[in-house]
Design an enzyme around this catalytic site. Structure first.
Site, PDB file in Angstrom:
ATOM      1  N   TRP A 137      47.260  39.939 -10.558  1.00  0.00           N
ATOM      2  CA  TRP A 137      45.921  39.490 -10.342  1.00  0.00           C
ATOM      3  C   TRP A 137      46.374  39.357  -8.065  1.00  0.00           C
ATOM      4  O   TRP A 137      47.902  38.674  -8.189  1.00  0.00           O
ATOM      5  CB  TRP A 137      45.672  37.824 -10.347  1.00  0.00           C
ATOM      6  N   ASP A 140      44.789  35.809  -1.502  1.00  0.00           N
ATOM      7  CA  ASP A 140      44.923  35.684   0.191  1.00  0.00           C
ATOM      8  C   ASP A 140      45.984  36.881   0.891  1.00  0.00           C
ATOM      9  O   ASP A 140      47.311  36.658  -0.043  1.00  0.00           O
ATOM     10  CB  ASP A 140      45.572  33.905   0.987  1.00  0.00           C
ATOM     11  N   GLN A 156      49.436  37.106  -1.982  1.00  0.00           N
ATOM     12  CA  GLN A 156      49.164  35.695  -3.026  1.00  0.00           C
ATOM     13  C   GLN A 156      48.940  36.421  -4.334  1.00  0.00           C
ATOM     14  O   GLN A 156      48.265  37.832  -4.369  1.00  0.00           O
ATOM     15  CB  GLN A 156      47.941  34.275  -2.693  1.00  0.00           C
ATOM     16  N   TRP A 164      43.902  34.295 -11.253  1.00  0.00           N
ATOM     17  CA  TRP A 164      44.285  33.336 -10.607  1.00  0.00           C
ATOM     18  C   TRP A 164      45.781  32.554 -11.887  1.00  0.00           C
ATOM     19  O   TRP A 164      44.925  31.637 -12.180  1.00  0.00           O
ATOM     20  CB  TRP A 164      43.545  32.213  -9.681  1.00  0.00           C
ATOM     21  N   TRP A 199      51.303  28.860  -1.732  1.00  0.00           N
ATOM     22  CA  TRP A 199      50.344  28.651  -1.095  1.00  0.00           C
ATOM     23  C   TRP A 199      50.389  29.439  -0.169  1.00  0.00           C
ATOM     24  O   TRP A 199      52.028  29.940   0.355  1.00  0.00           O
ATOM     25  CB  TRP A 199      49.668  27.722  -1.418  1.00  0.00           C
ATOM     26  N   ARG A 263      45.667  22.307   3.500  1.00  0.00           N
ATOM     27  CA  ARG A 263      46.594  23.497   3.434  1.00  0.00           C
ATOM     28  C   ARG A 263      46.533  24.684   4.205  1.00  0.00           C
ATOM     29  O   ARG A 263      45.088  25.012   5.265  1.00  0.00           O
ATOM     30  CB  ARG A 263      46.078  24.461   2.257  1.00  0.00           C
ATOM     31  N   ASP A 264      47.366  25.612   4.282  1.00  0.00           N
ATOM     32  CA  ASP A 264      47.369  26.899   5.241  1.00  0.00           C
ATOM     33  C   ASP A 264      47.395  26.692   6.448  1.00  0.00           C
ATOM     34  O   ASP A 264      46.339  26.851   7.244  1.00  0.00           O
ATOM     35  CB  ASP A 264      45.819  27.841   4.911  1.00  0.00           C
ATOM     36  N   GLU A 318      39.752  25.886   4.459  1.00  0.00           N
ATOM     37  CA  GLU A 318      40.321  27.642   4.348  1.00  0.00           C
ATOM     38  C   GLU A 318      41.228  28.474   5.281  1.00  0.00           C
ATOM     39  O   GLU A 318      40.280  28.951   5.758  1.00  0.00           O
ATOM     40  CB  GLU A 318      40.036  27.462   2.600  1.00  0.00           C
ATOM     41  N   ASP A 351      35.396  27.201   1.564  1.00  0.00           N
ATOM     42  CA  ASP A 351      35.554  26.913   0.520  1.00  0.00           C
ATOM     43  C   ASP A 351      34.504  26.838  -0.649  1.00  0.00           C
ATOM     44  O   ASP A 351      34.092  27.383  -1.905  1.00  0.00           O
ATOM     45  CB  ASP A 351      36.556  25.920  -0.045  1.00  0.00           C
TER      46      ASP A 351
HETATM   47  N1  DQQ Z   1      44.164  30.762  -2.122  1.00  0.00           N
HETATM   48  C1  DQQ Z   1      45.274  29.560  -1.770  1.00  0.00           C
HETATM   49  C2  DQQ Z   1      45.243  28.328  -0.771  1.00  0.00           C
HETATM   50  C3  DQQ Z   1      43.802  28.908  -0.069  1.00  0.00           C
HETATM   51  C4  DQQ Z   1      42.929  30.001  -1.498  1.00  0.00           C
HETATM   52  C5  DQQ Z   1      45.777  29.309  -2.928  1.00  0.00           C
HETATM   53  C6  DQQ Z   1      42.297  30.200  -0.362  1.00  0.00           C
HETATM   54  O1  DQQ Z   1      46.167  28.283  -0.141  1.00  0.00           O
HETATM   55  O2  DQQ Z   1      43.486  27.546   0.457  1.00  0.00           O
HETATM   56  O3  DQQ Z   1      46.030  30.979  -3.549  1.00  0.00           O
HETATM   57  O4  DQQ Z   1      41.583  31.722  -0.804  1.00  0.00           O
END
Ligand code: DQQ
Length: 681
Positions: A137, A140, A156, A164, A199, A263-264, A318, A351
């Site tokens: 898998w 991002d 990711q 996932w 992440w 996040r991110d 996100e 999201d």
């Molecule tokens: N994917 C990550 C997060 C993000 C999300 C986790 C977006 O950090 O917000 O795999 O697809």
């Protein structure tokens, strides 16, 4: 026509037949024994050297070090055939604070009939020139950057299966953004502050020799915190080893923010006070927001008051992105550029609906706020990068070519069980160059990076092909599974004038797809179609005319007949595409097995689809022109290239390269030795 090459039949030349016969004919006189003796020595030598060479070859192949890939611990391990089914269909997205990441079609509870996918169909789906890991898998794109001659791409990745979960950072490098080499995992989940997932995050080039990476870690209590990492050896252009900062985490969720809504972090940019500034996505109730922080050392951070921007009703933001675009020149800008002649773009990945939205606006450095140019098409309620599947995208500034490059995660839209059977899930888009569209002043232009063209092989041109209303024209391009198509379409001027009013209310997704006929559309190209067109993916335009006489053009992709399988998504995608007066309608389509990426009007409107035909695969895939308009002819001109594979391959460690070189040197010496021996005898 099929694209399997028939085995070449071996043609034995007549004289070689004679030679063989002569060598067995009886001697005419008795004086031939020395020759025979010499021959037999030669023959023995030939046989001996042949055997030796075979032995050497076996030694090379057998002694070859196995291919290396990173195992779960981030160390190198040899490749083994992957098991057919890796894991039960468990995607834990929601419980871990992010959306369901996997297409649950046909998982327990759904009434979807599972299609009997066979190995050949599933193998065909793997792409030839899009980035994907060797297996498992991926989601991002993370931390893209150009450093010491190499493009770096992190992503990711689940090292344990094709769904996932267990997220760590994969890593690959390339010198041209197309031909990639897989490297060992960059970061694994091995600290309390990221034990539940490494992440998404971004890279910042602090100076020529200094790179930092900020990423979100999911702690042992599933709190989303921000962490700092940096290369163990900044002089290594491949940046193979990464070190996590001992003082991590560097940021916790602000008070009042849910621990799973923070996040991110973005790439940092410089303020005029020479501080670094970043934004991080979040939400308050249903308002999507981005927090702003300043830092001087990436270890301690000062929050700015308020947020950079927020939009009610858009939910969790996100993978936010923030960058300037030039209004004057066709070049990309470094993220820290500010001043006259530019605008700033804010992008958020919603999201709630899993789409990437962008908007142009003005950034005020002092307050750390950004105001959209047109509030009615603000982030999350206006323009999208792509109207198909394209999510969690991220840009980076390529200082080598002065361009801004966009990466986007392209997920699967087949069933989770099919993904597990094929052992992999998800692709990355072809990296796209981003420019402000000076002609419309409203859109970004996205275009495959110029290096994509290095994959072009032979081409065929079709000049001014007339496609009458209700007709389909086959285009003979040979194998049609790896293509780069450029096409232009013209409608009859007279028809455009004479049609009074037509489908003012048209929308790609709800107006019946490519089979529904209107006065001035749909027309376009069928890709991945079989001969009988029982499977086909139309990529097309539709022109509607208002009662005021204005024309409006739509660009769509209809997946409803893309496959006879029932357990795949068959949505119809698309949107409005601005067309400037005197512009022809134009499209570029990249076909690469199960992905079709389409760019209309120079990339103003883009659509990416994942399609899973069962018949229109391998040599049975065809391309057609079609025109389902009732009132206009369409004239189409196209150039279609076959596309090479990018041969994305794993990193071979240096010992392996050394031993291969030694073995091949030995082989060359042996061949020379036996050649000389043979010659002198
Ligand atoms: N994917 C990550 C997060 C993000 C999300 C986790 C977006 O950090 O917000 O795999 O697809």
């Amino acid at each position: 026509m099929v694209d399997y090459q028939p085995f070449l039949s071996v043609h034995v030349p007549d004289d070689s037949v004679e030679v063989v016969q002569n060598s067995y004919s009886s001697p005419i006189d008795g004086d031939r024994s020395p020759v025979i003796r010499r021959r037999s020595v030669k023959e023995i030598l030939i046989v001996f050297s042949g055997l030796l060479m075979v032995a050497l070859l076996v030694a090379i192949i057998g002694g070859k070090e196995p291919n290396f890939h990173a195992d779960t611990n981030g160390s190198l391990a040899s490749s083994r055939p992957r098991p057919e089914i890796l894991r039960p269909a468990v995607s834990r997205g929601v419980s871990e604070g992010v959306s369901e990441k996997t297409n649950r079609l046909n998982s327990a509870g759904d009434n979807v009939q599972e299609f009997p996918w066979n190995n050949s169909m599933l193998s065909w789906q793997r792409t030839a020139y899009h980035f994907q890991p060797e297996n498992n898998w991926m989601n991002d794109p993370n931390g893209p950057l150009f450093y010491k001659g190499w493009y770096h791409f992190f992503y990711q990745f689940n090292p344990n299966g094709a769904v996932w979960g267990d997220i760590v950072w994969g890593h690959a490098v390339s010198t041209d953004l197309i031909h990639w080499i897989h490297l060992p995992l960059a970061m694994i989940a091995d600290q309390w502050y990221d034990i539940n997932g490494v992440w998404s995050g971004s890279a910042t080039i602090v100076s020529d020799d200094k790179v930092v990476m900020l990423y979100t870690g999911l702690t042992n209590e599933s709190v989303q915190v921000q962490n700092l990492a940096y290369p163990a050896d900044p002089s290594d252009p491949l940046l193979i080893k990464w070190v996590k900062y001992s003082g991590n985490p560097v940021l916790f969720p602000p008070s009042g923010i849910d621990s799973q809504d923070f996040r991110d972090p973005t790439t940092a940019w410089l303020t005029s006070e020479k501080k670094w500034r970043i934004i991080i996505g979040s939400k308050v109730n249903e308002t999507g927001i981005s927090f702003v922080y300043d830092t001087e050392d990436f270890k301690t951070y000062k929050p700015l008051k308020g947020v950079l921007h927020g939009v009610p009703g858009t939910g969790m933001w996100e993978c936010v992105d923030f960058f300037p675009v030039s209004l004057i020149e066709n070049v990309g800008l470094d993220t820290s550029e500010n001043g006259l002649g530019l605008k700033h773009v804010v992008k958020a990945s919603l999201d709630e609906d899993r789409h990437d939205y962008y908007a142009f606006g003005t950034y005020d450095e002092r307050s750390g706020k950004w105001v959209p140019d047109h509030p009615e098409i603000d982030v999350g309620i206006g323009l999208r990068y792509d109207y198909g599947i394209f999510y969690a995208s991220k840009t980076f500034y390529d200082q080598a070519k002065k361009r801004r490059v966009l990466w986007g995660w392209i997920s699967e839209s087949d069933s989770e069980s099919a993904d597990m059977k094929k052992g992999w899930a998800s692709l990355q888009s072809i990296p796209r160059t981003l420019l402000f569209d000076n002609k419309t002043g409203t859109h970004l232009l996205q275009w495959p990076v110029e290096e994509t063209e290095s994959l072009r092989l032979s081409s065929k041109e079709f000049d001014k092909v007339l496609v009458k209303p209700g007709s389909v024209v086959p285009l003979d391009v040979g194998t049609a599974t790896q293509l780069d198509i450029i096409a232009e379409f013209e409608l009859d001027e007279k028809a455009l004038e004479e049609v009074y009013e037509s489908n003012e209310e048209f929308s790609c997704s709800s107006s019946g797809g490519a089979a529904q006929r209107g006065a001035l559309g749909p027309f376009g190209i069928l890709v991945l179609a079989d001969d009988s067109r029982s499977e086909q993916t139309p990529v097309y335009f539709y022109v509607s005319k208002g009662s005021d006489g204005y024309l409006k053009t739509f660009f769509c992709t209809d997946q409803s007949r893309s496959s006879v399988a029932t357990d795949v998504n068959k949505q119809i995608y698309g949107s409005f595409v601005p067309v400037i007066q005197d512009e022809k309608l134009s499209v570029r389509i990249l076909v690469d097995h199960s992905i079709v990426e389409s760019f209309a009007q120079g990339g103003r409107t883009c659509i990416t689809s994942r399609v899973y035909p069962t018949k229109a695969i391998y040599g049975a895939a065809r391309v057609f022109l079609f025109n389902n308009a009732t009132e206009t002819n369409v004239t189409a001109s196209l150039k279609i290239w076959q596309m090479n594979s990018a041969f994305i391959h794993p990193y071979q460690n240096e010992n392996h390269i050394d031993s291969s070189i030694k073995l091949s040197n030995n082989l060359v010496i042996s061949i020379l030795f036996f050649f000389l021996l043979f010659f002198f005898l």
